[in-house]
Write a protein that holds these residues in place. Structure first.
Motif, PDB file in Angstrom:
ATOM      1  N   GLN A  61      77.816  79.898  11.927  1.00 38.66           N
ATOM      2  CA  GLN A  61      78.079  79.236  13.212  1.00 38.66           C
ATOM      3  C   GLN A  61      77.390  79.906  14.300  1.00 38.66           C
ATOM      4  N   PHE A  62      77.532  81.286  14.659  1.00 39.89           N
ATOM      5  CA  PHE A  62      76.946  82.062  15.622  1.00 39.89           C
ATOM      6  C   PHE A  62      75.444  81.854  15.537  1.00 39.89           C
ATOM      7  N   ARG A  63      74.915  82.203  14.528  1.00 40.70           N
ATOM      8  CA  ARG A  63      73.482  82.222  14.569  1.00 40.70           C
ATOM      9  C   ARG A  63      72.876  80.765  14.828  1.00 40.70           C
ATOM     10  N   LEU A  64      73.458  79.611  14.252  1.00 39.98           N
ATOM     11  CA  LEU A  64      72.901  78.444  14.476  1.00 39.98           C
ATOM     12  C   LEU A  64      73.085  78.021  16.156  1.00 39.98           C
ATOM     13  N   MET A  65      74.372  78.382  16.687  1.00 34.40           N
ATOM     14  CA  MET A  65      74.729  77.859  18.151  1.00 34.40           C
ATOM     15  C   MET A  65      73.785  78.570  18.974  1.00 34.40           C
ATOM     16  N   ARG A  66      73.484  79.952  18.651  1.00 34.88           N
ATOM     17  CA  ARG A  66      72.592  80.690  19.397  1.00 34.88           C
ATOM     18  C   ARG A  66      71.151  80.189  19.297  1.00 34.88           C
ATOM     19  N   GLY A  67      70.660  79.839  18.256  1.00 34.31           N
ATOM     20  CA  GLY A  67      69.504  79.095  17.940  1.00 34.31           C
ATOM     21  C   GLY A  67      69.123  77.994  18.533  1.00 34.31           C
ATOM     22  N   ALA A  68      70.258  77.185  18.691  1.00 32.94           N
ATOM     23  CA  ALA A  68      69.888  75.776  19.270  1.00 32.94           C
ATOM     24  C   ALA A  68      70.494  75.770  20.644  1.00 32.94           C
ATOM     25  N   ILE A 253      66.542  73.809  13.717  1.00 35.16           N
ATOM     26  CA  ILE A 253      67.561  74.618  14.168  1.00 35.16           C
ATOM     27  C   ILE A 253      67.894  76.106  13.370  1.00 35.16           C
ATOM     28  N   MET A 254      67.677  75.710  12.041  1.00 40.97           N
ATOM     29  CA  MET A 254      67.813  76.937  11.134  1.00 40.97           C
ATOM     30  C   MET A 254      66.715  77.774  11.265  1.00 40.97           C
ATOM     31  N   ALA A 255      65.312  77.252  11.510  1.00 40.59           N
ATOM     32  CA  ALA A 255      64.172  78.358  11.743  1.00 40.59           C
ATOM     33  C   ALA A 255      64.467  78.831  13.097  1.00 40.59           C
ATOM     34  N   ARG A 256      64.985  78.439  14.034  1.00 35.33           N
ATOM     35  CA  ARG A 256      65.114  78.862  15.432  1.00 35.33           C
ATOM     36  C   ARG A 256      66.277  79.945  15.357  1.00 35.33           C
ATOM     37  N   ALA A 257      67.131  79.981  14.387  1.00 35.42           N
ATOM     38  CA  ALA A 257      68.228  80.748  14.233  1.00 35.42           C
ATOM     39  C   ALA A 257      67.790  82.136  13.426  1.00 35.42           C
ATOM     40  N   GLY A 258      66.537  82.006  12.916  1.00 35.75           N
ATOM     41  CA  GLY A 258      65.894  83.005  12.127  1.00 35.75           C
ATOM     42  C   GLY A 258      66.210  83.174  10.831  1.00 35.75           C
ATOM     43  N   TYR A 259      66.682  81.704  10.005  1.00 36.20           N
ATOM     44  CA  TYR A 259      66.828  81.837   8.557  1.00 36.20           C
ATOM     45  C   TYR A 259      65.407  81.460   8.082  1.00 36.20           C
ATOM     46  N   ALA A 260      65.466  81.898   6.628  1.00 38.43           N
ATOM     47  CA  ALA A 260      64.198  81.550   5.975  1.00 38.43           C
ATOM     48  C   ALA A 260      64.285  80.181   5.480  1.00 38.43           C
ATOM     49  N   ILE A 261      63.563  79.470   5.745  1.00 43.48           N
ATOM     50  CA  ILE A 261      63.720  77.939   5.524  1.00 43.48           C
ATOM     51  C   ILE A 261      62.964  77.456   4.164  1.00 43.48           C
ATOM     52  N   GLU A 262      62.078  78.340   3.471  1.00 43.00           N
ATOM     53  CA  GLU A 262      61.421  77.758   2.516  1.00 43.00           C
ATOM     54  C   GLU A 262      62.061  77.299   1.262  1.00 43.00           C
ATOM     55  N   SER A 263      63.258  77.820   0.986  1.00 40.01           N
ATOM     56  CA  SER A 263      63.923  77.617  -0.118  1.00 40.01           C
ATOM     57  C   SER A 263      65.148  76.289   0.293  1.00 40.01           C
TER      58      SER A 263
END
Length: 327
Positions: A61-68, A253-263
């Motif tokens: 939640q923290f990573r996504l809410m920060r990224g968005a 939002i995932m990408a902005r939060a720093g998550y790897a999105i390829e998978s």
């Protein structure tokens, strides 16, 4: 009969003494006291697992809410990243197990700290007891946890000073995040949904989804909020279009939060493999095959923007928070 089955049968027969057959003698004797002790321990495991689940979900939640946060204009709040409790934060049945698991009493104690949050950066650790905030002593019990929350919420972006038992202190400077809560439901279904100002994830989804998949699920629901899809959820609305938009924006939002999105697209293949009924389109949601392909193309779109040094803003959405995003 196969060779393996024959060998197993012969092996079982060899375990019994010659000329004798096996007899059931009944279950072993277990006292009521032993059952009570084991039941208490298992309740302690329940409390510990629920805290682990909450910490896992709140970290996502923290990573996504920060990224968005740029998409949540007018709907943001300060975030500190600590979860506190007293023994009275739990129901009567779980109060004893929680006390044993976390060493709780009537004082406000830190149960966990979110990785990368202001509390973690300040060096606050699980198990710390908070006795005052900004010089004001916290009352015992749930009044203390409420007083701490009220004090932190009232400070806005200003730092807060927490006094710890033993004389130590930490200064917390919050960061701004989207103002949506994420909770876990015990509803028996593999699901997540956005409602009001909340995102709800079922316990079965918590079990099924890996960490990056859980981020994908929560990001999808957060996209519903920032796109204000609830305003379009009226009779006659194209729900499949709404869901496709949330998939698309959620991956941003995932990408902005720093998550790897390829998978990320593979979540839909894994879900289809375990729940084949999802392969066909439902009345309100696209088919898993369609959702996989949408995410795969969106991954390429996002990676192209990253390579070109362009902002990670979605291209094709009707509205995004208070802003229209067209490219």
């Amino acid at each position: 009969m196969s060779r393996l089955a024959l060998l197993m049968l012969l092996g079982l027969a060899a375990c019994a003494p010659a000329g004798q057959s096996l007899r059931a003698t009944g279950p072993v004797t277990i006292s009521a006291g032993e059952v009570a002790v084991e039941s208490a321990f298992q309740r302690q495991l329940v409390v510990e697992q629920r805290m682990l689940d909450r910490q896992r979900l709140e970290t996502v939640q923290f990573r996504l809410m920060r990224g968005a946060v740029d998409f949540c204009a007018g709907r943001t709040r300060p975030f500190y990243g600590l979860h506190v409790a007293t023994e009275r934060s739990f129901g009567v049945r779980m109060r004893g197990p929680a006390r044993d698991a976390f060493g709780l009493d009537d004082r406000v104690k830190v149960l966990y700290v979110i990785a990368g949050s202001p509390a973690a950066v300040a060096g606050l650790r699980p198990g710390a007891t908070i006795v005052a905030v900004d010089g004001r002593t916290l009352p015992p019990g749930t009044a203390g946890t409420r007083a701490l929350k009220t004090a932190l919420d009232a400070r806005g972006a200003a730092p807060a000073r927490l006094t710890l038992a033993g004389g130590g202190a930490v200064a917390l400077s919050p960061v701004e995040t989207c103002d949506f809560d994420v909770t876990i439901s015990s509803r028996r279904s593999l699901n997540a949904y956005a409602i009001g100002k909340r995102i709800v994830v079922t316990r079965e989804m918590m079990w099924f989804a890996r960490d990056d998949e859980l981020a994908l699920v929560v990001a999808h629901e957060l996209a519903h909020h920032v796109l204000r899809h609830a305003d379009r959820a009226v009779p006659g609305a194209n729900f499949k279009e709404i869901e496709a938009e949330a998939d698309y924006v959620g991956l941003y939002i995932m990408a902005r939060a720093g998550y790897a999105i390829e998978s990320a697209p593979r979540f839909w293949r894994r879900l289809a493999a375990n729940f084949p009924g999802a392969i066909g389109a439902a009345a309100t949601h696209p088919a898993t095959a369609y959702r996989y392909l949408v995410l795969r193309k969106t991954v390429r779109e996002i990676n192209a923007k990253i390579a070109a040094g362009r902002p990670l803003t979605p291209n094709r959405v009707r509205t995004l928070a208070a802003n229209d995003v067209t490219g």
